[in-house]
Design an enzyme around this catalytic site. Structure first.
Site, mmCIF file in Angstrom:
data_model
loop_
_atom_site.group_PDB
_atom_site.id
_atom_site.type_symbol
_atom_site.label_atom_id
_atom_site.label_comp_id
_atom_site.label_asym_id
_atom_site.label_seq_id
_atom_site.Cartn_x
_atom_site.Cartn_y
_atom_site.Cartn_z
ATOM 1 N N ASP A 416 0.836 -1.194 0.000
ATOM 2 C CA ASP A 416 0.000 0.000 0.000
ATOM 3 C C ASP A 416 0.876 1.251 0.000
ATOM 4 O O ASP A 416 2.070 1.210 0.319
ATOM 5 C CB ASP A 416 -0.896 -0.027 1.233
ATOM 6 C CG ASP A 416 -2.195 0.732 1.044
ATOM 7 O OD1 ASP A 416 -2.346 1.413 0.007
ATOM 8 O OD2 ASP A 416 -3.073 0.645 1.931
ATOM 9 N N GLU A 419 2.811 6.893 -2.534
ATOM 10 C CA GLU A 419 2.542 8.054 -3.378
ATOM 11 C C GLU A 419 2.946 9.373 -2.710
ATOM 12 O O GLU A 419 3.417 10.291 -3.384
ATOM 13 C CB GLU A 419 1.047 8.133 -3.727
ATOM 14 C CG GLU A 419 0.467 6.870 -4.336
ATOM 15 C CD GLU A 419 -0.143 5.949 -3.292
ATOM 16 O OE1 GLU A 419 -0.634 4.882 -3.665
ATOM 17 O OE2 GLU A 419 -0.131 6.320 -2.086
ATOM 18 N N ASP A 482 -8.816 3.495 -3.290
ATOM 19 C CA ASP A 482 -9.958 3.769 -2.412
ATOM 20 C C ASP A 482 -11.142 4.329 -3.182
ATOM 21 O O ASP A 482 -11.262 5.540 -3.417
ATOM 22 C CB ASP A 482 -9.543 4.745 -1.318
ATOM 23 C CG ASP A 482 -8.453 4.177 -0.427
ATOM 24 O OD1 ASP A 482 -8.225 2.951 -0.487
ATOM 25 O OD2 ASP A 482 -7.841 4.944 0.325
#
Length: 773
Positions: A416, A419, A482
């Site tokens: 995950d 970024e 998401d």
């Protein structure tokens, strides 16, 4: 970034220097260098105090043209100054240098630069014009504040549409959009994207890759509506024009340059179930889900532990929270005894409360500020630092934590984040932080992927990754991030996946039912059908569990229906996955990739081809209404057997157990004899379903083993009223002629009728059949 003020003027504070006429051309080996002035030189005195533009053209491989433009060539660029490409040398080319133009041809793709003013650059493939640039397009942009840029404006023809640029959730066709290649943690509902890739393709059959890992700004038919503009800060620009006979060839060329997608293990194509994000869970809760799935005959392949397998405030310390998992190794052994693979969540951030923070700080494993202190903030985790993957010792340190988990029984990692990478930092190897912002995820996922390859063996590594950039396709699988529990978000997720597929990524997934909020039973069931007809399928959410019986009882049956359908299609799906890996094609394909001559396909973003033969059109409303388009040809609904003539739009209503799932004519879909797991011998008892084989047409299919090697090959051809079918061996296969009610006879086998059509079984030892219609 915009530099123009309308058509005529330049924005205040900028000076645009474009090539006007050729001053000199040099041919050196397999490349050409063009020196161009920015105005007409009336006499020799004009050469004083006058800049030139240096333009270099070469080819790293067949049908790919490398263009490099410079203002001041000696200006140093820190690492990473480009992406890590698999071909950096020079391929064989043909150069023509005459009085009118100079050209370089690689394969069938050519760049031609005119010598008469103004300078015009034209790219062609087999003589067909692809794109080019001319007056006031290519430019070095000098700014008053000293922040100079290089830009290119490539022509867009009438009706030309642009795609790709990563996993973008905005409109599928990028014309009219401003796209900044800059990784952001922005969900799926805005112009921001987790996976930014400076590569685009168009419906004219070419691609452009801008080889800059830093911020690349695209003005796609926006600043100038007939141009696709891209710009980077600095004194130079490098891009690659990729030609081919089709967009499939273009994607193949691009992925040959940046890396083919690895083939994910067969088990990854089964159903994944997670704990969800903030839900409470322990071994008892986990077992209640897993046993509940088994009791309801819902085949489960992978169980994923999300963030709270570790203690709060300590992500990541890579230690199981002993308060809820007192015996993690034993628990994993018990779960694996049920036939499950195990995935756990990680990220590249180390919270200050983690015992690893001090260790990372003391050894220089974390990104630093210019003053030498550790870069920290409280966003996501209190006082977290970020692992510096340019430090080999930090890579080993991070990897060793993962190796210990693999030894414990973990099979995969959900990588995950990656970024939110700051630019006010200092890297161990001196990398430029602006150029590392997007590139960071490549190093992160590479470290994790290589640990899995090392521990589990070649071909057994699989991630579930959120962030990526160019080349990230080498480390599958990626998921969409998401999304919300709405039909709108379901549709934007699909747009993102199709866009990513046209950016060189082969395998993609999404959170079935949406991540944020909780889906209605209606939405959950519609998303299940979409999710199980995606390359990878995962039930995951934020604040609530995603097991189907918590929605309604019908959801259990819907999930069973589509999970077993996918597992029975594994001979087809895994075969398509092998082709995706070999050729650099997405498994979930935008319609224009398979139907490039159909202009309607250029705009379709609510349906897709799953492999080369199956058309899927998810349903995005509570009424069960479906509006979809079938390209020209004869189509057969895979579930119902309904036949439909293509070249038209169709409006239908489906219950939760169906959706438009059509097979195009002249296709063979191998259907397995097993529907309770993704890993099995795909050739054992396989039924080759033959769909609408036209007179004079042929079709073929290859069944791989679990390592991706060809194991069983089959082909069919039709001449008049006879279908000839041949397989490479005689081990227990059959043929199903879909939608055929009877045949006149069979040579080499026996036949019987069924609800799906005529079933033909070869005689013992036979590998050939002749079927008379």
């Amino acid at each position: 970034m915009k530099f123009s003020n309308g058509y005529w003027m330049t924005r205040e504070g900028y000076e645009v220097l474009s090539p006007y006429e050729i001053h000199d051309v040099r041919v050196s080996g397999n490349s050409i260098t063009v020196f161009a002035t920015h105005r007409h030189l009336e006499h020799r005195g004009n050469t004083l105090n006058e800049p030139l533009m240096t333009m270099e053209f070469s080819s790293p491989m067949k049908d790919i043209i490398r263009a490099r433009f410079y203002h001041h060539k000696g200006r140093r660029r820190a690492a990473p100054d480009s992406f890590d490409l698999l071909a950096n040398g020079n391929a064989p080319v043909v150069i023509d240098n005459n009085d009118e133009f100079v050209s370089l041809t690689s394969g069938d793709t050519t760049v031609k630069i005119t010598k008469a003013h103004p300078v015009v650059i034209t790219y062609t493939h087999k003589g067909r014009v692809l794109t080019g640039s001319g007056t006031r397009q290519t430019a070095f942009v000098r700014a008053q504040d000293g922040k100079h840029h290089f830009r290119e404006q490539l022509n867009l023809a009438v009706g030309e549409t642009v795609y790709g640029l990563g996993e973008r959730f905005s409109a599928f066709v990028k014309n009219g959009q401003v796209v900044d290649i800059w990784n952001e943690d922005g969900g799926t509902a805005s112009e921001q994207a987790y996976k930014n890739v400076p590569f685009y393709v168009t419906n004219r059959g070419y691609g452009v890759f801008v080889n800059h890992p830093e911020l690349v700004s695209f003005e796609v038919a926006s600043e100038k509506v007939s141009k696709n503009q891209f710009s980077v800060a600095g004194e130079q620009l490098e891009y690659y024009l990729i030609g081919g006979d089709s967009l499939k060839d273009v994607l193949g060329g691009y992925t040959s340059l940046t890396g083919k997608p690895a083939l994910p293990p067969a088990w990854t194509f089964g159903l994944w179930l997670t704990t969800s994000f903030t839900t409470n869970y322990d071994e008892e809760t986990v077992n209640s889900f897993i046993d509940g799935m088994a009791e309801r005959d819902l085949p489960l392949a992978v169980f994923h532990f999300d963030c709270f397998w570790m203690k709060e405030y300590q992500w990541c310390d890579f230690e199981w929270d002993e308060r809820v998992f007192p015996d993690p190794k034993g628990m994993l052994e018990r779960l694996k005894a049920k036939g499950l693979k195990i995935c756990v969540w990680i990220n590249p951030y180390i919270a200050q409360r983690s015992p690893l923070f001090d260790e990372g700080m003391e050894n220089g494993y974390l990104l630093k500020r210019p003053d030498g202190s550790v870069w920290q903030w409280d966003m996501w985790q209190y006082g977290m630092g970020i692992v510096d993957f340019t430090n080999p010792a930090a890579c080993k340190w991070f990897g060793d934590k993962l190796r210990a988990l693999v030894d414990m029984g973990v099979d995969s990692f959900k990588t995950d984040f990656g970024e939110r990478i700051p630019t006010d930092v200092v890297y161990f190897d001196g990398s430029d932080p602006m150029q590392m912002h997007n590139y960071y995820t490549q190093l992160y996922n590479k470290v994790v992927f290589e640990v899995l390859e090392e521990k589990l063996g070649q071909g057994q590594a699989a991630l579930f990754a959120r962030s990526a950039t160019a080349g990230g396709q080498q480390f599958p699988v990626h998921w969409g991030g998401d999304c919300e529990a709405t039909f709108e978000s379901m549709a934007e997720s699909l747009r993102g996946g199709l866009s990513l597929g046209l950016s060189g990524f082969g395998f993609w997934s999404h959170d079935i039912g949406g991540f944020e909020q909780s889906a209605t039973p209606d939405l959950y069931k519609r998303w299940v059908a979409f999710g199980l007809l995606s390359s990878h399928s995962r039930l995951h959410g934020s604040t609530s569990y995603r097991v189907p019986w918590l929605f309604d009882e019908e959801a259990v049956h819907v999930l069973r229906r589509f999970t077993k359908l996918k597992l029975s299609l594994m001979p087809y799906l895994f075969g398509q996955a092998v082709q995706s890996s070999r050729l650099g094609l997405p498994m979930m394909r935008a319609m224009l990739l398979e139907f490039p001559g159909d202009r309607t396909a250029d705009y379709l973003d609510r349906q897709y081809m799953l492999g080369d033969s199956l058309l899927v059109a998810p349903i995005f409303n509570e009424q069960g209404q479906s509006a979809y388009y079938l390209p020209q040809g004869q189509w057969t609904h895979f579930l119902t057997g309904e036949k439909a003539q293509g070249g038209t739009w169709r409006d239908e209503t489906y219950d939760y157990f169906g959706l438009p799932l059509f097979v195009k004519e002249n296709s063979i879909i191998p259907v397995g004899a097993t529907n309770d797991r993704p890993e099995y011998d795909y050739s054992e008892g396989v039924a080759f379903h033959v769909f609408e084989l036209q007179d004079g047409a042929s079709a073929s299919v290859r069944l791989p083993d679990l390592q991706g090697a060809d194991k069983l090959q089959a082909s069919a051809s039709r001449s008049g009223g006879t279908i000839a079918f041949e397989a490479s061996d005689s081990t227990g296969w059959s043929v199903v002629l879909r939608g055929v009610s009877s045949v006149a006879g069979v040579t080499g086998g026996t036949f019987e009728t069924s609800e799906q059509g005529v079933v033909v079984r070869p005689e013992s030892g036979a590998t050939k059949l002749s079927i008379q219609l």
